[in-house]
Design a protein around this motif. Structure first.
Motif, mmCIF file in Angstrom:
data_model
loop_
_atom_site.group_PDB
_atom_site.id
_atom_site.type_symbol
_atom_site.label_atom_id
_atom_site.label_comp_id
_atom_site.label_asym_id
_atom_site.label_seq_id
_atom_site.Cartn_x
_atom_site.Cartn_y
_atom_site.Cartn_z
ATOM 1 N N THR A 145 0.816 -1.212 0.000
ATOM 2 C CA THR A 145 0.000 0.000 0.000
ATOM 3 C C THR A 145 0.853 1.267 0.000
ATOM 4 O O THR A 145 0.356 2.340 -0.335
ATOM 5 N N ASP A 146 2.134 1.142 0.375
ATOM 6 C CA ASP A 146 3.031 2.294 0.341
ATOM 7 C C ASP A 146 4.474 1.789 0.314
ATOM 8 O O ASP A 146 4.797 0.800 0.975
ATOM 9 N N TRP A 147 5.325 2.443 -0.471
ATOM 10 C CA TRP A 147 6.735 2.072 -0.582
ATOM 11 C C TRP A 147 7.541 3.364 -0.588
ATOM 12 O O TRP A 147 7.459 4.146 -1.537
ATOM 13 N N GLN A 148 8.298 3.597 0.484
ATOM 14 C CA GLN A 148 9.158 4.777 0.593
ATOM 15 C C GLN A 148 10.603 4.289 0.620
ATOM 16 O O GLN A 148 11.035 3.683 1.597
ATOM 17 N N GLU A 149 11.332 4.527 -0.474
ATOM 18 C CA GLU A 149 12.705 4.032 -0.593
ATOM 19 C C GLU A 149 13.673 5.183 -0.791
ATOM 20 O O GLU A 149 13.372 6.143 -1.512
ATOM 21 N N ILE A 198 -4.338 -14.750 7.468
ATOM 22 C CA ILE A 198 -3.996 -13.582 8.284
ATOM 23 C C ILE A 198 -4.655 -12.377 7.628
ATOM 24 O O ILE A 198 -4.513 -12.175 6.422
ATOM 25 N N THR A 199 -5.398 -11.603 8.406
ATOM 26 C CA THR A 199 -5.948 -10.342 7.902
ATOM 27 C C THR A 199 -5.368 -9.221 8.750
ATOM 28 O O THR A 199 -5.184 -9.380 9.958
ATOM 29 N N GLY A 200 -5.042 -8.126 8.124
ATOM 30 C CA GLY A 200 -4.481 -7.003 8.864
ATOM 31 C C GLY A 200 -3.522 -6.214 8.009
ATOM 32 O O GLY A 200 -3.678 -6.133 6.787
ATOM 33 N N SER A 201 -2.512 -5.651 8.665
ATOM 34 C CA SER A 201 -1.547 -4.814 7.968
ATOM 35 C C SER A 201 -0.158 -5.057 8.539
ATOM 36 O O SER A 201 0.002 -5.660 9.604
ATOM 37 N N SER A 202 0.850 -4.574 7.801
ATOM 38 C CA SER A 202 2.218 -4.738 8.266
ATOM 39 C C SER A 202 3.052 -3.536 7.869
ATOM 40 O O SER A 202 2.693 -2.759 6.985
ATOM 41 N N GLU A 203 4.200 -3.438 8.543
ATOM 42 C CA GLU A 203 5.230 -2.464 8.208
ATOM 43 C C GLU A 203 6.530 -3.240 8.080
ATOM 44 O O GLU A 203 6.875 -4.025 8.963
ATOM 45 N N VAL A 204 7.233 -3.037 6.960
ATOM 46 C CA VAL A 204 8.478 -3.747 6.687
ATOM 47 C C VAL A 204 9.609 -2.734 6.537
ATOM 48 O O VAL A 204 9.450 -1.717 5.855
ATOM 49 N N HIS A 205 10.731 -3.036 7.165
ATOM 50 C CA HIS A 205 11.952 -2.240 7.006
ATOM 51 C C HIS A 205 12.934 -3.094 6.217
ATOM 52 O O HIS A 205 13.421 -4.107 6.724
ATOM 53 N N TYR A 206 13.184 -2.700 4.957
ATOM 54 C CA TYR A 206 14.087 -3.445 4.080
ATOM 55 C C TYR A 206 15.409 -2.714 3.907
ATOM 56 O O TYR A 206 15.449 -1.479 3.871
ATOM 57 N N GLN A 207 16.472 -3.504 3.721
ATOM 58 C CA GLN A 207 17.741 -3.032 3.197
ATOM 59 C C GLN A 207 17.921 -3.735 1.857
ATOM 60 O O GLN A 207 17.699 -4.948 1.775
ATOM 61 N N LEU A 208 18.281 -2.990 0.822
ATOM 62 C CA LEU A 208 18.382 -3.551 -0.516
ATOM 63 C C LEU A 208 19.747 -3.263 -1.122
ATOM 64 O O LEU A 208 20.286 -2.165 -0.951
ATOM 65 N N LEU A 239 10.910 1.639 3.568
ATOM 66 C CA LEU A 239 9.851 1.436 4.551
ATOM 67 C C LEU A 239 8.594 1.138 3.749
ATOM 68 O O LEU A 239 8.164 1.947 2.922
ATOM 69 N N VAL A 240 8.027 -0.065 3.968
ATOM 70 C CA VAL A 240 6.927 -0.556 3.142
ATOM 71 C C VAL A 240 5.728 -0.876 4.022
ATOM 72 O O VAL A 240 5.872 -1.519 5.065
ATOM 73 N N SER A 241 4.548 -0.436 3.589
ATOM 74 C CA SER A 241 3.291 -0.783 4.264
ATOM 75 C C SER A 241 2.531 -1.764 3.386
ATOM 76 O O SER A 241 2.538 -1.638 2.157
ATOM 77 N N PHE A 297 17.706 -8.471 -0.846
ATOM 78 C CA PHE A 297 17.201 -7.663 0.255
ATOM 79 C C PHE A 297 17.027 -8.509 1.505
ATOM 80 O O PHE A 297 16.922 -9.721 1.456
ATOM 81 N N ASN A 298 17.030 -7.822 2.639
ATOM 82 C CA ASN A 298 16.673 -8.445 3.903
ATOM 83 C C ASN A 298 15.915 -7.414 4.722
ATOM 84 O O ASN A 298 15.913 -6.230 4.388
ATOM 85 N N GLY A 299 15.241 -7.879 5.753
ATOM 86 C CA GLY A 299 14.505 -6.929 6.556
ATOM 87 C C GLY A 299 13.667 -7.595 7.618
ATOM 88 O O GLY A 299 13.670 -8.824 7.780
ATOM 89 N N PHE A 300 12.956 -6.752 8.352
ATOM 90 C CA PHE A 300 12.067 -7.187 9.411
ATOM 91 C C PHE A 300 10.674 -6.633 9.146
ATOM 92 O O PHE A 300 10.529 -5.478 8.748
ATOM 93 N N GLU A 301 9.673 -7.474 9.365
ATOM 94 C CA GLU A 301 8.287 -7.102 9.124
ATOM 95 C C GLU A 301 7.473 -7.343 10.388
ATOM 96 O O GLU A 301 7.573 -8.401 11.006
#
Length: 140
Positions: A26-30, A55-65, A46-48, A75-79
């Protein structure tokens, strides 16, 4: 939800869940953190995302690319996912490791934290992207 049998250390069968569904970006800020002469670069994003399926809901992911000059990337990251699993509130943290090649993103991940579903800790999963920022996921 699909239940799987797995044997524990004592040889007894345990039931584990397999979860399936999709998520939509829904959003990608790179932002680029380092650029190299041949066109390769390092960036962070930072990705939404919104989840549907088991699973229903939303997430926020912090990626390094890390991009190659071809545009392919590792890439790797935490969601962190918040939502529900069936009728139960759900919070999961995933550790991801993936690639982006020829327009397709793929990732392997593992559940490293859950305040709501500790039985899911250590389960691995994967996703593969489809079109328009949507991907299918499988856990378990």
């Amino acid at each position: 939800m699909i239940l799987l049998n797995q044997h524990n250390d004592s040889g007894k069968a345990e039931k584990l869940m397999q979860l399936k569904g999709t998520f939509q970006i829904t959003d990608w800020q790179e932002s680029v953190t380092t650029s190299f002469e041949q066109g390769a670069k390092l960036s962070k994003a930072l990705v939404s995302q919104s989840y549907s399926g088991d699973i229903t809901g939303s997430s926020e992911v912090h990626y390094q690319l890390s991009y190659e000059s071809t545009g392919d990337a590792s890439f790797n990251g935490f969601e962190f996912i918040t939502g529900s699993l069936g009728d139960t509130p759900c919070q999961l943290t995933l550790k991801q490791d993936g690639t982006f090649e020829k327009g397709i993103a793929k990732s392997q991940f593992v559940i490293i934290s859950s305040a709501t579903h500790p039985v899911l800790l250590g389960l691995s999963g994967s996703f593969i992207s489809g079109e328009a920022g949507q991907a299918s996921y499988v856990i378990g």
